[in-house]
Motif scaffolding. Structure first.
Motif, PDB file in Angstrom:
ATOM      1  N   LEU A 142      -6.073  -3.913   5.610  1.00  0.00           N
ATOM      2  CA  LEU A 142      -5.008  -4.643   4.907  1.00  0.00           C
ATOM      3  C   LEU A 142      -4.089  -5.363   5.885  1.00  0.00           C
ATOM      4  O   LEU A 142      -3.445  -6.351   5.524  1.00  0.00           O
ATOM      5  N   ASN A 143      -4.048  -4.896   7.132  1.00  0.00           N
ATOM      6  CA  ASN A 143      -3.242  -5.563   8.150  1.00  0.00           C
ATOM      7  C   ASN A 143      -3.768  -6.965   8.449  1.00  0.00           C
ATOM      8  O   ASN A 143      -3.056  -7.790   9.027  1.00  0.00           O
ATOM      9  N   TYR A 144      -5.005  -7.216   8.046  1.00  0.00           N
ATOM     10  CA  TYR A 144      -5.624  -8.526   8.272  1.00  0.00           C
ATOM     11  C   TYR A 144      -5.601  -9.408   7.024  1.00  0.00           C
ATOM     12  O   TYR A 144      -6.135 -10.522   7.044  1.00  0.00           O
ATOM     13  N   ASP A 180       0.842  -1.185   0.000  1.00  0.00           N
ATOM     14  CA  ASP A 180       0.000   0.000   0.000  1.00  0.00           C
ATOM     15  C   ASP A 180       0.882   1.241   0.000  1.00  0.00           C
ATOM     16  O   ASP A 180       2.092   1.177   0.216  1.00  0.00           O
ATOM     17  N   ALA A 181       0.262   2.388  -0.271  1.00  0.00           N
ATOM     18  CA  ALA A 181       1.014   3.629  -0.427  1.00  0.00           C
ATOM     19  C   ALA A 181       1.728   4.025   0.862  1.00  0.00           C
ATOM     20  O   ALA A 181       2.856   4.515   0.833  1.00  0.00           O
ATOM     21  N   SER A 239      -5.105  -3.500  -1.318  1.00  0.00           N
ATOM     22  CA  SER A 239      -6.521  -3.187  -1.164  1.00  0.00           C
ATOM     23  C   SER A 239      -7.168  -3.028  -2.536  1.00  0.00           C
ATOM     24  O   SER A 239      -6.583  -2.453  -3.454  1.00  0.00           O
ATOM     25  N   SER A 240      -8.373  -3.552  -2.684  1.00  0.00           N
ATOM     26  CA  SER A 240      -9.082  -3.435  -3.961  1.00  0.00           C
ATOM     27  C   SER A 240      -9.387  -1.987  -4.305  1.00  0.00           C
ATOM     28  O   SER A 240      -9.658  -1.664  -5.463  1.00  0.00           O
ATOM     29  N   SER A 241      -9.331  -1.100  -3.316  1.00  0.00           N
ATOM     30  CA  SER A 241      -9.570   0.318  -3.575  1.00  0.00           C
ATOM     31  C   SER A 241      -8.283   1.068  -3.927  1.00  0.00           C
ATOM     32  O   SER A 241      -8.328   2.249  -4.266  1.00  0.00           O
ATOM     33  N   TYR A 253      -2.603  -9.133  -5.979  1.00  0.00           N
ATOM     34  CA  TYR A 253      -3.931  -9.695  -5.738  1.00  0.00           C
ATOM     35  C   TYR A 253      -4.782  -8.662  -5.000  1.00  0.00           C
ATOM     36  O   TYR A 253      -4.372  -8.158  -3.942  1.00  0.00           O
ATOM     37  N   PRO A 254      -5.946  -8.326  -5.518  1.00  0.00           N
ATOM     38  CA  PRO A 254      -6.813  -7.355  -4.825  1.00  0.00           C
ATOM     39  C   PRO A 254      -7.470  -7.980  -3.601  1.00  0.00           C
ATOM     40  O   PRO A 254      -7.932  -9.123  -3.637  1.00  0.00           O
TER      41      PRO A 254
END
Length: 343
Positions: A142-144, A64-65, A95-97, A119-120
């Motif tokens: 995303l931590n999960y 992630d960013a 994340s899919s977003s 993978y999203p």
């Protein structure tokens, strides 16, 4: 009304500002390509399921960013110290977003030779199960994502090394990947049996026999979920994702722990994992989850440095307030200097 020349100048300045801002956003250098051994059988193939006759090492990370700078350093460290870097396949969960096209371009620009897949991850899969913890960063869905690796990755991926984004390796990841998962263990990780295991759960948990008996006939020890070797076949056959989710659902009804995504892993796996030498997770270098104070290494040899905790080395270096060990992370930092400082 402003004169046209003033308007034109303002527009030009805005365009230049946008260009500079875009140029300075997560700009990374290209990493060298490492040839660390002349005897590495190539597994290069378009099919992510091709394992090169068992030579492939599958590595899973989230992407992630916010932690991208750390991820880039971690990737570089893995490749630099691997005996056969060309045989490593990365599986990134985002994340899919998220703007996965940007993430893909960033990875490809710095590592044009890297074999990887993104993978999203549907945040809603975990968002409704998350209970607030002692630090907001731990509550990011995303931590999960590590809970769902067996579902996200193709069924052909049988074994994976999971790594957090705030670490660097200084040893060959092939040694970690070769950890034997004996006695049917689903995962392997360094255990820390001197830690106060009871502190990871609330009095509500320990005072309820139907809950505390979870650990009967087990010798549970704390382990850090930022470095794990996971047998995905055993995870799937044991339906481990469902078991973790059930504990998270119970946590929503009665608070049985305080610390993010770790306790459900302990509830399912503690006392039943394969041991890994402590050198493979010198964790806690980010300090505690509140103050992020500087910490020293644990005694013994080091193969992996892990800045778990509140303080991240890139943030402390940028703020000119580094801890002494942050200097060990700095050589892996691929971030380019700001646009106006480049020569």
């Amino acid at each position: 009304m402003l004169p046209s020349v003033v308007v034109s100048t303002l527009i030009l300045l805005l365009i230049i500002s946008d260009i500079i801002t875009e140029s300075n956003a997560l700009r990374f250098r290209e990493a060298p390509k490492f040839y660390n051994s002349p005897n590495c059988p190539s597994i290069a193939a378009a099919n992510v399921c091709y394992d090169g006759g068992g030579n492939a090492i599958n590595v899973a990370m989230t992407l992630d960013a916010a932690y991208l700078r750390g991820s880039m350093a971690a990737i570089l460290s893995v490749l630099q110290h691997s005996s056969c870097p060309e045989n490593i396949v990365f599986h990134f969960v985002a994340s899919s977003s998220a703007d996965t096209s940007h993430l893909r371009r960033t990875i490809s620009s710095s590592f044009p030779y890297l074999q990887f897949q993104i993978y999203p991850f549907d945040d809603s899969a975990a968002a409704g199960l998350i209970s607030t913890s002692i630090r907001a960063a731990l509550d990011c869905p995303l931590n999960y994502a590590r809970n769902y690796l067996a579902d996200l990755l193709p069924a052909c991926i049988k074994k994976v090394v999971y790594l957090d984004s705030d670490l660097v390796l200084v040893d060959d990841i092939a040694k970690l990947a070769a950890t034997p998962l004996a006695n049917g263990a689903v995962l392997a990780a360094p255990e820390y049996c001197n830690a106060n295991f009871t502190s990871y759960f609330t009095p509500t948990f320990w005072s309820n026999p139907s809950l505390s008996l979870t650990f009967v006939n087990r010798k549970p020890c704390y382990f850090n979920t930022g470095v794990m070797v996971i047998d995905l076949e055993r995870w799937r056959s044991g339906d481990c994702t469902t078991k973790i989710v059930e504990w998270m659902e119970l946590q929503k009804r009665m608070r049985i722990y305080e610390l993010g995504s770790l306790p459900p892993f302990l509830l399912v796996f503690a006392g039943k994992i394969a041991p890994v030498d402590h050198r493979w997770n010198q964790h806690g270098l980010g300090g505690d989850n509140f103050r992020g104070l500087c910490r020293d290494l644990h005694p013994g040899p080091v193969s992996l440095l892990h800045w778990s905790g509140k303080g991240k080395p890139w943030a402390r270096l940028d703020a000119s307030r580094p801890c002494p060990l942050d200097a060990l992370w700095a050589p892996y930092d691929l971030l380019r200097p700001p646009y106006f400082l480049e020569s």
